[in-house]
Design an enzyme around this catalytic site. Structure first.
Site, short mmCIF file in Angstrom:
data_model
loop_
_atom_site.label_atom_id
_atom_site.label_comp_id
_atom_site.label_asym_id
_atom_site.label_seq_id
_atom_site.Cartn_x
_atom_site.Cartn_y
_atom_site.Cartn_z
N HIS A 46 9.31 -1.42 -3.94
CA HIS A 46 9.21 -1.48 -2.47
C HIS A 46 7.74 -1.47 -2.08
CE1 HIS A 46 9.50 0.02 1.73
NE2 HIS A 46 10.67 -0.59 1.71
N PHE A 47 7.09 -2.50 -2.10
CA PHE A 47 7.42 -3.89 -2.38
C PHE A 47 6.57 -4.33 -3.56
CE2 PHE A 47 8.07 -3.25 2.17
CZ PHE A 47 9.34 -3.75 2.34
#
EC number: 4.2.1.59
Length: 177
Positions: A76-77
């Protein structure tokens, strides 16, 4: 329901204590539990009391040490790692539920809602420490034990999330929830 005799009632808790809560060992088998890692969002509780906070109804302060290898940073991410904001919100719910067990509440903890959440910053792998502060507003002790609180998340000295009216309930039976 509340139990007037709460074992292990201290004003601070280590990581090992929090893990014991996740195993159902801290507040008994019918008390609320914290999640186990990787969903446990704190490393220690540094202060708990029943009379402090903005509303003089109870205060909890907990910390999470940020390490670049925390699991959520890897996904993420990709190429833009940031701690999901919902995990900070969940940490505040976890602490309200822990407080309910700490004061003697029994049952399985469930988040019931939040009034308003504001995100004004982010938690990156380069951060050092997150501090969660929970100000209890109310505890209802009827068929359902419910706590309501306001909270904030601070990273490296800067408040970046605030939440009002965090609600957590303790349920004897979650089958109809």
């Amino acid at each position: 329901m509340m139990n007037s005799c709460t074992p292990n009632k201290k004003s601070s808790y280590s990581y090992e204590d929090l893990l014991a809560s996740g195993r159902g060992e801290l507040f008994g088998e019918d008390g609320p539990q914290l999640p186990a890692p990787t969903m446990l969002m704190m490393d220690r509780i540094v202060e708990m009391n029943e009379t402090g906070g903005q509303f003089n109804k109870g205060y909890i302060e907990a910390e999470l040490d940020i390490k670049p290898d925390l699991p959520f940073f890897g996904c993420h991410f990709i190429g833009d790692p940031v701690m999901p904001g919902c995990l900070g919100l969940d940490a505040m719910w976890q602490l309200v539920g822990f407080y309910l067990g700490w004061i003697g509440g029994k049952g399985k903890g469930r988040a019931l809602g939040v009034g308003e959440v504001k995100f004004t910053g982010q938690i990156l792998p380069s951060a050092k420490k997150v501090v969660y502060r929970i100000h209890m507003k109310r505890v209802i002790n009827r068929k359902l034990v419910m706590g309501m609180a306001d909270g904030e998340v601070e990273v490296d000295g800067r408040v970046i999330y605030t939440a009002t009216d965090l609600k957590v309930g303790l349920f004897q039976d979650t089958s109809a929830f």
